[in-house]
Design an enzyme around this catalytic site. Sequence first.
Site, mmCIF file in Angstrom:
data_model
loop_
_atom_site.group_PDB
_atom_site.id
_atom_site.type_symbol
_atom_site.label_atom_id
_atom_site.label_comp_id
_atom_site.label_asym_id
_atom_site.label_seq_id
_atom_site.Cartn_x
_atom_site.Cartn_y
_atom_site.Cartn_z
ATOM 1 C CB CYS A 11 18.065 64.541 80.853
ATOM 2 S SG CYS A 11 18.903 63.696 82.204
ATOM 3 C CG ASP A 18 46.528 40.277 84.752
ATOM 4 O OD1 ASP A 18 46.108 41.039 83.850
ATOM 5 O OD2 ASP A 18 46.138 40.333 85.920
ATOM 6 C CE LYS A 48 42.829 37.197 78.573
ATOM 7 N NZ LYS A 48 43.289 38.361 79.321
ATOM 8 C CB CYS A 80 16.468 66.297 84.053
ATOM 9 S SG CYS A 80 15.540 64.889 83.430
ATOM 10 C CB CYS A 100 15.476 61.724 85.625
ATOM 11 S SG CYS A 100 17.208 62.092 85.318
ATOM 12 C CB CYS A 103 15.810 59.882 82.372
ATOM 13 S SG CYS A 103 15.589 61.624 82.019
ATOM 14 C CE LYS A 127 39.652 37.248 81.044
ATOM 15 N NZ LYS A 127 38.969 38.415 81.515
ATOM 16 C CE1 TYR A 179 49.222 37.744 72.521
ATOM 17 C CE2 TYR A 179 50.264 37.606 74.674
ATOM 18 C CZ TYR A 179 49.476 38.283 73.771
ATOM 19 O OH TYR A 179 48.956 39.490 74.102
ATOM 20 C CD GLU A 203 48.951 30.710 73.353
ATOM 21 O OE1 GLU A 203 49.590 29.884 72.688
ATOM 22 O OE2 GLU A 203 48.822 31.900 73.029
#
Length: 693
Positions: A439, A127, A125, A418, A415, A433, A321, A234, A123
């Site tokens: 951090c 949106d 899909k 930090c 990083c 990191c 999809k 559905y 069926e």
Amino acid sequence: MTTHDMLAKLDAQVRHAELVRDIKAHDEKYYQDDAPEISDAEYDKLRKELEHIEAEFPELITKDSPTQSVGAAPSKGFKKVQHAVPMLSLSNVFSEEDVDDFLTRIRKFLGLSESDAVDIVAEPKIDGLSCSLRYENRKLVLAATRGDGAEGEDITANVMTIDEIPKTLPDDAPDILEVRGEIYMSRKDFKALNEAQEEAGKPVFANPRNAAAGSVRQLDSTVTANRPIRFFGYALGQVSESFADSHYKIREKLSAWGIPETTFQLCASKDDIMQHYQDILENRADLDYEIDGVVYKVNRLDYQERLGFVSRAPRWATAHKFPAEQAITKLNAIDIQVGRTGALTPVARLEPITVGGVVVSNATLHNEDEIERKDIHIGDTVVIQRAGDVIPQVVEALKDKRPKDAQKFEFPHTCPVCGSAAIREGDDVVRRCTGGLICDAQAVERLKHFVSRLAFDIEGLGSKIIELFWEKEILKTPADIFRLKDKNDDGEIEPPLQTWEGWGEKSVANLFDAIEERRTVDFNRFIYALGIRQVGEATAKRLAATYTNLPTLKSAMKDAQDHENSAFEDLLNIEDIGPAVAEDLIAFFAETHNEEVLSDLENLLAIKPYDAPQASDSPVSGKTVVFTGTLVTMTRAEAKARAESLGAKVAGSVSKKTDYVVAGADAGSKLKKAKDLEVEVLSEDDWNSLVNS
Ligand code: IVH
């Protein structure tokens, strides 16, 4: 800078000042006077425009810009509702091969052969946004959004305004019936709505989905009543009596009861399925509503029941999809984001572009090897793609369009937040990191994770506010969240939150209420919220089911530090916990700082012991079971899944803590160990009668 660029900047500067002024005025009207002059959507549009300008001209960002103070303040919100049956999500497939895997997995789980038929209903899909309609005694009494699947929002008043949803059902409908489906807006209505908005000088919606969502989320249902939103059913939630033995028949019944429905098609083979997928894909433009794929559902309900679900998606359904949509734009910069576990992720900053109805200005570049492999330079023209709700990705750089001044990106080895060394361990593609607790980025991300939807789910405490509170040193650890109100009342927060720009009595009270509401928390959510590396939602649930409460979990993790003992063995015995996850868990609980945070939280919260799903009345609930040997009435996977769904814990090896060993044909060493330890041994038949009793 060219003259053209200078003029563009000047324009931006003027508009920026206007927007800052207007947004502030609207904030005051909304929060202080509770008398907004514009709709939420119009307000959002102003903020979006401001963000856009600031993204393009960062030098225009001023301290007093609304983007720098609070983000969205707590929404006054809808009432929360618990779903009687969880509202599930769907796994995705993208190719014919994936479809094949999906069908093979089902056959394998059920122990069926190639020649056994597994009928599938296909069926569209839709949106839109999912919604559950609850009928009691054939009267519509409740409509709810999905929320996190367990708890949604009560949107009954708004759904009552949707004409095509029947408010009563015929006499042959069951006493309790929950219909799950999608709220959407047709393309035609969307177009007309946008034209009307434009004419009235109001903002337009980006796509039908946003328009439908915006309409449903109106707190004033008279606004919703004037919006052309619709519904397709559905699936089912709770039902008081069964009335069909297949999904196909359910759909027929729903239709007969007046629930609006999409088409649905019975498919007997993979070829059938693929044929149907192609048909829908090719004809999607003719539909008056937007779809983003085709959903496949196992037709037989007894199979559906046996297949059950993993985490939050059923094993008996999946969404195929449609291919991702692509667009071409310019990559302006690459920024490094530092995540909760210290992972450094490169993010492409793009010239904003619309892809499938959504404006995209950031895309992920995954990791440093990907940048290298795809040979992406800053300044390149790149192809980006977006599939459904997945984060947009950079697919490739168009080499023939590379400008002379394009720059190769040097991935940092420290990083950016930090300054600690950022290293790659073993063959890990991720650079991390090493700053840990020092951090700031990691600490802030941990806080965001702590309040996120599947964790504490604190409404109104969004990312922007967490960042702001961190910066002002109001929040350092998760425990501080639950001390916020007292601190504010006692004058420890200077000036008090109520006087902050964009905040008022009301929004602060809303935030405190939302926090208070979460002071009682499920143990599995609590574990997930801690953000321990490799411990996701499913593992958190298994840990909660095994150790039941925090003191037990803490002492077990301490004991497990000595790898040779039974505590360590018990940990490894938990499904999906291997040595690496075990090490991360043990390390987390051994860290002094974490110990402090945990005991703080223990004092501030009521942590509810884990309540296994639908478990209380099963005789195997809470028991630890080991399956061994060859089973004949079900596959091992099905046996495990069934046991877990009844609240039992399934372990991989036999110990003194095992309650039952279910021994099939040719059982070997595990059966012997069970006998040695005097653990109760059941035959497959014994087990079946126990779980079916
Ligand atoms: S079934 C038990 N069927 O897609 C399975 N979902 O990505 C529950 N959706 O949350 C979903 N059309 O909001 C199902 N024909 C369809 C659907 C559909 C759209 C949505 C639904 C779900 C999401 C998962």
